[in-house]
Design a protein around this motif. Sequence first.
Motif, PDB file in Angstrom:
ATOM      1  N   GLN A 105      -4.121   8.952  58.501  1.00  0.00           N
ATOM      2  CA  GLN A 105      -2.665   8.512  58.486  1.00  0.00           C
ATOM      3  C   GLN A 105      -1.936   9.854  57.537  1.00  0.00           C
ATOM      4  N   ILE A 106      -0.850   9.946  58.207  1.00  0.00           N
ATOM      5  CA  ILE A 106      -0.015  10.978  57.364  1.00  0.00           C
ATOM      6  C   ILE A 106       0.845  10.263  56.536  1.00  0.00           C
ATOM      7  N   ARG A 107       1.255  10.429  55.336  1.00  0.00           N
ATOM      8  CA  ARG A 107       2.160   9.560  54.426  1.00  0.00           C
ATOM      9  C   ARG A 107       3.391  10.542  54.376  1.00  0.00           C
ATOM     10  N   ILE A 108       4.496  10.324  54.768  1.00  0.00           N
ATOM     11  CA  ILE A 108       5.597  11.195  54.791  1.00  0.00           C
ATOM     12  C   ILE A 108       6.575  10.553  53.727  1.00  0.00           C
ATOM     13  N   LYS A 109       6.852  11.308  52.709  1.00  0.00           N
ATOM     14  CA  LYS A 109       7.815  11.251  51.535  1.00  0.00           C
ATOM     15  C   LYS A 109       9.198  10.388  52.255  1.00  0.00           C
ATOM     16  N   GLN A 110       9.353   9.405  51.497  1.00  0.00           N
ATOM     17  CA  GLN A 110      10.580   8.257  51.718  1.00  0.00           C
ATOM     18  C   GLN A 110      11.663   8.686  51.127  1.00  0.00           C
ATOM     19  N   VAL A 111      12.674   9.039  51.720  1.00  0.00           N
ATOM     20  CA  VAL A 111      14.076   9.667  51.308  1.00  0.00           C
ATOM     21  C   VAL A 111      15.052   8.710  51.628  1.00  0.00           C
ATOM     22  N   ASP A 112      15.789   8.137  50.776  1.00  0.00           N
ATOM     23  CA  ASP A 112      16.977   7.352  50.905  1.00  0.00           C
ATOM     24  C   ASP A 112      17.919   7.817  51.537  1.00  0.00           C
ATOM     25  N   GLU A 113      18.707   7.274  52.571  1.00  0.00           N
ATOM     26  CA  GLU A 113      19.805   7.866  53.459  1.00  0.00           C
ATOM     27  C   GLU A 113      20.808   8.547  52.573  1.00  0.00           C
ATOM     28  N   LYS A 114      21.092   7.862  51.556  1.00  0.00           N
ATOM     29  CA  LYS A 114      22.364   8.122  50.696  1.00  0.00           C
ATOM     30  C   LYS A 114      22.058   9.496  50.114  1.00  0.00           C
ATOM     31  N   LYS A 115      20.689   9.481  49.787  1.00  0.00           N
ATOM     32  CA  LYS A 115      20.354  10.821  49.127  1.00  0.00           C
ATOM     33  C   LYS A 115      20.394  12.011  49.900  1.00  0.00           C
ATOM     34  N   ILE A 116      19.931  11.652  51.296  1.00  0.00           N
ATOM     35  CA  ILE A 116      20.048  12.771  52.329  1.00  0.00           C
ATOM     36  C   ILE A 116      21.514  13.311  52.553  1.00  0.00           C
ATOM     37  N   SER A 117      22.280  12.400  52.436  1.00  0.00           N
ATOM     38  CA  SER A 117      23.544  12.826  52.531  1.00  0.00           C
ATOM     39  C   SER A 117      24.252  13.573  51.186  1.00  0.00           C
ATOM     40  N   GLN A 118      23.840  13.079  50.008  1.00  0.00           N
ATOM     41  CA  GLN A 118      24.399  13.701  48.991  1.00  0.00           C
ATOM     42  C   GLN A 118      23.802  15.094  48.729  1.00  0.00           C
ATOM     43  N   TYR A 119      22.257  15.354  49.020  1.00  0.00           N
ATOM     44  CA  TYR A 119      21.928  16.751  48.920  1.00  0.00           C
ATOM     45  C   TYR A 119      22.757  17.610  49.825  1.00  0.00           C
ATOM     46  N   ILE A 120      22.946  17.351  51.166  1.00  0.00           N
ATOM     47  CA  ILE A 120      23.565  18.079  52.306  1.00  0.00           C
ATOM     48  C   ILE A 120      24.956  18.414  51.515  1.00  0.00           C
ATOM     49  N   ILE A 121      25.588  17.422  51.190  1.00  0.00           N
ATOM     50  CA  ILE A 121      26.879  17.748  50.690  1.00  0.00           C
ATOM     51  C   ILE A 121      27.252  18.481  49.397  1.00  0.00           C
ATOM     52  N   LYS A 122      26.018  18.184  48.608  1.00  0.00           N
ATOM     53  CA  LYS A 122      26.410  19.026  47.214  1.00  0.00           C
ATOM     54  C   LYS A 122      26.111  20.443  47.491  1.00  0.00           C
ATOM     55  N   TYR A 123      25.159  20.820  48.173  1.00  0.00           N
ATOM     56  CA  TYR A 123      24.676  22.279  48.401  1.00  0.00           C
ATOM     57  C   TYR A 123      25.232  22.887  49.173  1.00  0.00           C
ATOM     58  N   THR A 124      25.998  22.144  50.208  1.00  0.00           N
ATOM     59  CA  THR A 124      26.942  22.648  51.149  1.00  0.00           C
ATOM     60  C   THR A 124      27.966  23.233  50.524  1.00  0.00           C
ATOM     61  N   MET A 125      28.415  22.174  49.700  1.00  0.00           N
ATOM     62  CA  MET A 125      29.700  22.591  48.927  1.00  0.00           C
ATOM     63  C   MET A 125      29.821  23.651  47.900  1.00  0.00           C
TER      64      MET A 125
END
Length: 262
Positions: free
Chosen positions: A3-23
């Motif tokens: 079984q492959i264990r995929i790192k769990q990432v909270d949805e709000k963190k996905i958005s935060q990372y994208i917005i922060k580094y895009t800006m």
Amino acid sequence: MEQIRIKQVDEKKISQYIIKYTMEDWMSIVDSDVVIVGAGPSGMTAAYYLAKAGKKTVIFERRLSFGGGIGGGAMNFHKVVIETPANEIMEEVGVKMKEVEEGVFVVDTAEFMAKLGAAVVDAGAKIIHGVTVDDVIFREDPLRVAGVAVEWTSTQMSGLHVDPLFISAKAVLDATGHDSEIISVAARKLPELNIQIPGEKSAYSEIAEELVVMNSGKVAEGLYSSGMATAEVRGLPRMGPIFGAMLLSGRKVAEDIIHDIR
């Protein structure tokens, strides 16, 4: 199968990372050395050499992909022709070529786009998709182009009225192709620049390649042309699915800009 264990990432963190580094990127982009409009072969080649020379360079491309006319090849055939000395640029970015006669090469369009685009990014330039440039910024004493106004392409397609953002630049390169869109806007809105646009002529590949390279460069203070935009602005013939001039034009205009803004 294990079984492959995929790192769990909270949805709000996905958005935060994208917005922060895009800006963070956009905060840097708003004050650039060079803005290139159009991620076709000449624009990407210019960006490659400008970034290698240490110039903060951004390409704005209205589509969600780069490559411009490369991908269409010749009537959707997935090969194009490159001739000397443009093969030197292809070798530099790692594109494989098949020599079909002395000094004439055939290349695969997907490889051409992918490896040139990767070289641009690796050199340090930014390619921003889905952005349309619809105006220039100007300054007086002396009269010059000093940047661009940008909109999301999707906003324009929707017909919404939204004011643009402004991007400052020491040089603006019109690499939009046959319509020379940015130079056309500058010619219409800033008649004091005395830009004449006779329009491109019909095909005459044998002479068009050299003429496009020779005539690529400064159109007005702070404003440059490359590739088929040069054919439009200088009244030169088109050349079809042979791309040597597109590459050499991008390299030539990069050298001109580096000299002018040093």
